[in-house]
Scaffold this active site. Structure first.
Site, mmCIF file in Angstrom:
data_model
loop_
_atom_site.group_PDB
_atom_site.id
_atom_site.type_symbol
_atom_site.label_atom_id
_atom_site.label_comp_id
_atom_site.label_asym_id
_atom_site.label_seq_id
_atom_site.Cartn_x
_atom_site.Cartn_y
_atom_site.Cartn_z
ATOM 1 N N ILE A 32 33.601 55.252 34.771
ATOM 2 C CA ILE A 32 34.430 55.383 33.564
ATOM 3 C C ILE A 32 33.539 55.347 32.317
ATOM 4 C CG2 ILE A 32 36.423 54.473 32.297
ATOM 5 C CD1 ILE A 32 37.365 53.232 35.000
ATOM 6 N N ASP A 71 20.085 44.071 32.332
ATOM 7 C CA ASP A 71 21.164 43.340 32.987
ATOM 8 C C ASP A 71 21.771 42.360 31.997
ATOM 9 O OD1 ASP A 71 22.578 41.463 34.749
ATOM 10 O OD2 ASP A 71 21.531 42.573 36.336
ATOM 11 N N PHE A 96 31.874 44.477 38.116
ATOM 12 C CA PHE A 96 32.035 44.836 39.531
ATOM 13 C C PHE A 96 33.528 45.020 39.782
ATOM 14 C CE2 PHE A 96 27.880 42.448 40.296
ATOM 15 C CZ PHE A 96 27.153 43.615 40.363
ATOM 16 N N TYR A 161 38.734 39.398 41.908
ATOM 17 C CA TYR A 161 38.400 40.445 40.928
ATOM 18 C C TYR A 161 39.350 40.372 39.726
ATOM 19 C CZ TYR A 161 38.698 45.088 38.848
ATOM 20 O OH TYR A 161 38.772 46.125 37.953
ATOM 21 N N ARG A 296 46.289 46.897 54.003
ATOM 22 C CA ARG A 296 45.057 46.285 53.508
ATOM 23 C C ARG A 296 45.468 45.009 52.768
ATOM 24 N NH1 ARG A 296 41.510 50.011 49.493
ATOM 25 N NH2 ARG A 296 43.027 49.273 47.990
HETATM 26 N N1 UFG Z 1 44.396 53.513 50.303
HETATM 27 C C1 UFG Z 1 44.582 54.122 51.516
HETATM 28 N N2 UFG Z 1 43.500 54.679 52.130
HETATM 29 C C2 UFG Z 1 42.250 54.657 51.589
HETATM 30 C C3 UFG Z 1 42.072 54.021 50.336
HETATM 31 C C4 UFG Z 1 43.169 53.452 49.711
HETATM 32 O O1 UFG Z 1 45.702 54.151 52.053
HETATM 33 O O2 UFG Z 1 41.307 55.177 52.196
HETATM 34 C C5 UFG Z 1 45.575 52.953 49.608
HETATM 35 C C6 UFG Z 1 45.424 51.515 49.234
HETATM 36 O O3 UFG Z 1 45.782 50.687 50.310
HETATM 37 C C7 UFG Z 1 46.370 51.434 48.039
HETATM 38 C C8 UFG Z 1 46.256 52.804 47.381
HETATM 39 O O4 UFG Z 1 45.724 53.660 48.398
HETATM 40 O O5 UFG Z 1 47.675 51.264 48.489
HETATM 41 C C9 UFG Z 1 45.332 52.835 46.197
HETATM 42 O O6 UFG Z 1 44.117 52.204 46.576
HETATM 43 P P1 UFG Z 1 42.790 52.250 45.697
HETATM 44 O O7 UFG Z 1 41.753 51.499 46.458
HETATM 45 O O8 UFG Z 1 42.489 53.646 45.301
HETATM 46 O O9 UFG Z 1 43.199 51.492 44.372
HETATM 47 P P2 UFG Z 1 43.857 50.053 44.156
HETATM 48 O O10 UFG Z 1 45.279 50.289 43.703
HETATM 49 O O11 UFG Z 1 43.668 49.164 45.317
HETATM 50 O O12 UFG Z 1 42.978 49.450 42.991
HETATM 51 C C10 UFG Z 1 42.676 50.180 41.821
HETATM 52 C C11 UFG Z 1 41.435 49.603 41.197
HETATM 53 C C12 UFG Z 1 41.676 48.210 40.740
HETATM 54 C C13 UFG Z 1 42.892 48.154 39.860
HETATM 55 C C14 UFG Z 1 44.082 48.788 40.515
HETATM 56 C C15 UFG Z 1 45.198 48.828 39.537
HETATM 57 O O13 UFG Z 1 40.365 49.638 42.128
HETATM 58 O O14 UFG Z 1 40.574 47.799 39.996
HETATM 59 O O15 UFG Z 1 43.747 50.102 40.919
HETATM 60 O O16 UFG Z 1 46.258 49.628 39.922
HETATM 61 F F1 UFG Z 1 43.205 46.880 39.597
#
Ligand code: UFG
Length: 342
Positions: A32, A71, A96, A161, A296
């Site tokens: 970003i 850093d 992170f 986080y 997850r």
């Molecule tokens: N997912 C899958 N398969 C994958 C990866 C993700 O099904 O291979 C699902 C996850 O379980 C979740 C959704 O897709 O339900 C989105 O997952 P992401 O990992 O893309 O994003 P997150 O919503 O977990 O998290 C992101 C950021 C966070 C932030 C959050 C806010 O990484 O920092 O969005 O909405 F807080």
């Protein structure tokens, strides 16, 4: 109002009415941060990037910016960079971000996202910086009871986080009160998409869209769906995907002197994991086999932003409203850079 054609969105955003200033971008070599740096250079700001390159990529830094490798844990180096750049504002993208990792190794998250970030705050006070714009996250809200999520909803993070980002938000409040360091804290929902030249290249990729696109790129045979029994119409989690260039444009607006406080940044539209995969199929024209897996840990079923405050108070206007436009820009970048940065 219909969605603009993606081709019309490739140019610079209309620059907000902010006079050019000296800014330091911590984490400006990351996903970003690097897209923001590109937009900030385009808008005429004088940009210094300060990045450890632990997660960032030197090649992602716009050549118009000055680059300093360092850093945040190194207070003297951070202060020297701030003084050399004559920064009036600091944008802090240097966090992170892996939710899962934060639950295995919370120390890494509290050390970098809180304790090292305090070094940056103190250095800002010492160098006379007027404002910090901070990359916070929707993860500060945890499992909200309803959507769309407004800024004043309860903050109950369910992972280390999210807690680390919330702790830094609290520090910002105190530094403003005590030292007069003004701030804007943006709670990003699901950042996605790419600019023409900069995209998402995490060393370990956990995010949905880049993982799904690995299949049409020929790097994976299928993509995983984590959980199909959520209380949502198709049983998969719903997220609010926001284009990284729209996040960048909000940061430019945050440099206006009157911009201050906490803002959610999302599109206000939710898409399920299955809908994202279908969109990736349509955009790439390729089949994408899926493997249904268990949930997850720590995934809220539904996260959708209300961004009314950013729209009304900052004059923010996200331009990539359609998921297909967001995925399309990501696909263009990943197709051109299948191995990310060198
Ligand atoms: N997912 C899958 N398969 C994958 C990866 C993700 O099904 O291979 C699902 C996850 O379980 C979740 C959704 O897709 O339900 C989105 O997952 P992401 O990992 O893309 O994003 P997150 O919503 O977990 O998290 C992101 C950021 C966070 C932030 C959050 C806010 O990484 O920092 O969005 O909405 F807080």
């Amino acid at each position: 109002m219909g969605c603009p054609d993606i081709r019309e969105l490739s140019g610079p955003f209309p620059a907000p009415n902010v006079p050019p200033m000296n800014i330091l971008v911590a984490g400006g070599a990351g996903y970003i941060g690097s897209v923001f740096v590109e937009e900030a250079c385009e808008a005429g700001h004088t940009v210094t990037v300060f990045d450890s390159l632990i997660e960032g990529h030197r090649e992602a830094v716009d050549p118009r910016a000055t680059f300093i490798q360092g850093d945040l844990a190194d207070h003297a180096a951070t202060l020297a960079a701030l003084r050399a750049s004559k920064a009036e504002a600091v944008l802090h993208f240097a966090g992170f971000i892996m939710v899962g990792e934060s639950m295995q190794n919370p120390t890494k998250y509290f050390r970098n996202n809180v304790s090292n970030s305090i070094e940056l705050l103190d250095a800002c006070v010492q160098a006379g910086v007027k404002k910090m714009v901070f990359s916070s996250t929707a993860a500060v809200f945890g499992m909200p009871e309803r959507v769309p999520i407004e800024e004043d909803f309860p903050k109950l993070p369910v992972n280390a986080y999210g807690e680390s980002k919330l702790m830094f938000e609290a520090l910002l409040r105190w530094y403003k009160k005590i030292h007069g360091l003004d701030y804007v804290a943006f709670r990003y929902f699901n950042a996605a998409g790419a600019s023409a030249t900069r995209g998402e290249a995490h060393r370990i990729e956990t995010h949905l869209i880049p993982n799904v696109l690995k299949v049409p790129l020929g790097q994976k045979e299928n993509c995983a769906i984590f959980g199909t029994d959520y209380p949502t119409p198709d049983g998969t989690c719903i997220r609010d995907y926001i284009h990284v260039r729209d996040l960048a444009s909000a940061h430019l607006l945050a440099l206006k002197p009157e911009a201050s406080g906490h803002f959610n940044l999302g599109n206000g539209e939710g898409y399920s994991v299955r809908e994202v995969i279908e969109t990736c199929k349509a955009v790439t024209g390729k089949d994408i086999p899926v493997v249904e897996q268990p949930r997850r840990a720590g995934d809220p079923p539904r996260l959708i932003a209300s961004s009314a405050k950013a729209i009304n108070e900052l004059g923010w206007q996200p331009r990539f409203r359609a998921l297909a436009d967001i995925v399309s820009s990501a696909w263009q970048w990943h197709s051109a850079n299948p191995d990310g940065y060198q």
